[in-house]
Scaffold this motif. Sequence first.
Motif, PDB file in Angstrom:
ATOM      1  N   GLY A   1       0.794  -1.219   0.000  1.00 55.58           N
ATOM      2  CA  GLY A   1       0.000   0.000   0.000  1.00 55.58           C
ATOM      3  C   GLY A   1       0.830   1.275   0.000  1.00 55.58           C
ATOM      4  O   GLY A   1       0.320   2.350   0.316  1.00 55.58           O
ATOM      5  N   ARG A   2       2.112   1.154  -0.380  1.00 56.97           N
ATOM      6  CA  ARG A   2       2.988   2.329  -0.400  1.00 56.97           C
ATOM      7  C   ARG A   2       3.719   2.412  -1.733  1.00 56.97           C
ATOM      8  O   ARG A   2       3.956   1.403  -2.412  1.00 56.97           O
ATOM      9  N   LEU A   3       4.089   3.632  -2.089  1.00 58.67           N
ATOM     10  CA  LEU A   3       4.968   3.879  -3.226  1.00 58.67           C
ATOM     11  C   LEU A   3       6.278   4.419  -2.696  1.00 58.67           C
ATOM     12  O   LEU A   3       6.292   5.382  -1.920  1.00 58.67           O
ATOM     13  N   LYS A   4       7.389   3.797  -3.097  1.00 59.39           N
ATOM     14  CA  LYS A   4       8.707   4.226  -2.636  1.00 59.39           C
ATOM     15  C   LYS A   4       9.662   4.247  -3.817  1.00 59.39           C
ATOM     16  O   LYS A   4       9.646   3.348  -4.651  1.00 59.39           O
ATOM     17  N   ILE A   5      10.514   5.262  -3.853  1.00 57.81           N
ATOM     18  CA  ILE A   5      11.595   5.278  -4.831  1.00 57.81           C
ATOM     19  C   ILE A   5      12.744   4.447  -4.266  1.00 57.81           C
ATOM     20  O   ILE A   5      13.099   4.576  -3.091  1.00 57.81           O
ATOM     21  N   THR A   6      13.319   3.583  -5.091  1.00 61.32           N
ATOM     22  CA  THR A   6      14.426   2.745  -4.657  1.00 61.32           C
ATOM     23  C   THR A   6      15.740   3.540  -4.692  1.00 61.32           C
ATOM     24  O   THR A   6      15.799   4.643  -5.235  1.00 61.32           O
ATOM     25  N   GLU A   7      16.805   2.958  -4.116  1.00 60.75           N
ATOM     26  CA  GLU A   7      18.108   3.623  -4.185  1.00 60.75           C
ATOM     27  C   GLU A   7      18.509   3.843  -5.642  1.00 60.75           C
ATOM     28  O   GLU A   7      19.019   4.906  -6.001  1.00 60.75           O
ATOM     29  N   LYS A   8      18.274   2.876  -6.486  1.00 54.82           N
ATOM     30  CA  LYS A   8      18.539   3.037  -7.922  1.00 54.82           C
ATOM     31  C   LYS A   8      17.698   4.175  -8.500  1.00 54.82           C
ATOM     32  O   LYS A   8      18.173   5.001  -9.282  1.00 54.82           O
ATOM     33  N   GLY A   9      16.444   4.230  -8.084  1.00 61.05           N
ATOM     34  CA  GLY A   9      15.532   5.247  -8.611  1.00 61.05           C
ATOM     35  C   GLY A   9      15.872   6.653  -8.175  1.00 61.05           C
ATOM     36  O   GLY A   9      15.531   7.628  -8.867  1.00 61.05           O
ATOM     37  N   PHE A  10      16.561   6.798  -7.029  1.00 58.89           N
ATOM     38  CA  PHE A  10      16.926   8.140  -6.577  1.00 58.89           C
ATOM     39  C   PHE A  10      17.820   8.851  -7.593  1.00 58.89           C
ATOM     40  O   PHE A  10      17.868  10.079  -7.624  1.00 58.89           O
ATOM     41  N   ASP A  11      18.511   8.080  -8.436  1.00 56.75           N
ATOM     42  CA  ASP A  11      19.351   8.709  -9.460  1.00 56.75           C
ATOM     43  C   ASP A  11      18.520   9.458 -10.495  1.00 56.75           C
ATOM     44  O   ASP A  11      19.030  10.370 -11.161  1.00 56.75           O
ATOM     45  N   ILE A  12      17.262   9.073 -10.637  1.00 53.70           N
ATOM     46  CA  ILE A  12      16.390   9.745 -11.614  1.00 53.70           C
ATOM     47  C   ILE A  12      15.120  10.240 -10.926  1.00 53.70           C
ATOM     48  O   ILE A  12      14.050  10.307 -11.519  1.00 53.70           O
ATOM     49  N   SER A  13      15.263  10.587  -9.656  1.00 53.01           N
ATOM     50  CA  SER A  13      14.082  10.943  -8.862  1.00 53.01           C
ATOM     51  C   SER A  13      13.298  12.108  -9.445  1.00 53.01           C
ATOM     52  O   SER A  13      12.068  12.140  -9.367  1.00 53.01           O
ATOM     53  N   ASN A  14      13.989  13.079 -10.044  1.00 52.93           N
ATOM     54  CA  ASN A  14      13.271  14.232 -10.598  1.00 52.93           C
ATOM     55  C   ASN A  14      12.316  13.801 -11.704  1.00 52.93           C
ATOM     56  O   ASN A  14      11.208  14.352 -11.833  1.00 52.93           O
ATOM     57  N   LYS A  15      12.729  12.818 -12.505  1.00 54.30           N
ATOM     58  CA  LYS A  15      11.841  12.321 -13.567  1.00 54.30           C
ATOM     59  C   LYS A  15      10.618  11.654 -12.967  1.00 54.30           C
ATOM     60  O   LYS A  15       9.497  11.793 -13.475  1.00 54.30           O
TER      61      LYS A  15
END
Length: 375
Positions: A355-369
């Motif tokens: 029930g949550r959405l989380k950005i992964t460590e990998k995803g933090f590299d493109i978090s702005n997108k």
Amino acid sequence: MKKPLGLYIHIPFCAAKCPYCGFYSKAPAPGDSPEETAGKRREYVKRVIEDTKELGAKYGPGRIVDTVYIGGGTPSILESELIEDIIEAARESFEICSDAEISIEVNPGTVTGEKLKAYRKDGINRLSIGCQSLDDGVLKNLGRIHTAAQFKETFRLAREAGFENISCDLMFSVPGCTEGIWRETVREIVKTAPEHVSFYSLQIEEGTVFYDRYRRGEFDEVPDEVDRKMYHEALSILREAGYVQYEISSAAKEGFRCRHNIKYWTLAEYIGIGDSASSYIDGKRVTNPPFYEYHENTAADDMSEYVFTGLRMNDGIGLEDFEKRFGCSLFEAFPQGEEELATFVREGDVLAEGGRLKITEKGFDISNKIMAIFV
């Protein structure tokens, strides 16, 4: 139940303006004597106290302050008596809870053991030390007024004064900072053992000395792949030392997340006091002069801000929490975003589970997108 509230108090004065700094801050005016400089600072504090009393009368009833953050600039450049006056005015104007997190930013080049003891006596219980690097060459390139040895001495004096909650700021991808220097800085910070570490990549902002030097070709930006390597290496070292990343640029030991900064990322209310300080209260965003701005958030504004700031945090956002707060589901609010987000989920940049959405460590590299989906 009284509503929780944060206070941010801005002290814009610095001994010297760092060439990378885009925040509102100012060094002594050319030609000013030490007496004139001190007089300007006293006058500013007097105005801050007057504003604190006025805002307390307006927004204090029905609210309880659980975080206070004195930032800058360099708050520790002020005489400790002036900091005491500011804290006293806040206590007189607002109800501050007994376990409030009360932070102050300090520069190792402007703080003394006496000041640190005075801060503890005033009830300040958290320090944010602007370390940036533990390499003297990098510190010189950054225009910092302190050395690595001064930072270590400041940290020692802070422990001696009784501080049990200390945060250190670090900066990477800066001129002269090799991967080896950065790795050693993070390792040395871990040995020092602060409770909290913030780590930021250099941003070259218009209006700064670094921006002008960059435009003149005096140095190049660090390549993205090197920047990302430094970021992930810092996370790895911190993780091995027992720190838990809880936000894109923040890691802490258990129980030491910065409660004040979390307000910014969870759409909680806070009041900014002092020049250029920002507030979010009663659904309104206000930035104080000299950059005056006023905006009354719509429901759509609140939903966007709640999502893209919440996704900065490792815990992400709860879908049920969103629906309770706004009366509709996330993808009813952002129907165009469901398909776009699914792509990031498939690529492993976003986790959608429990029930949550989380950005992964990998995803933090493109978090702005990723966050742009919800803007």
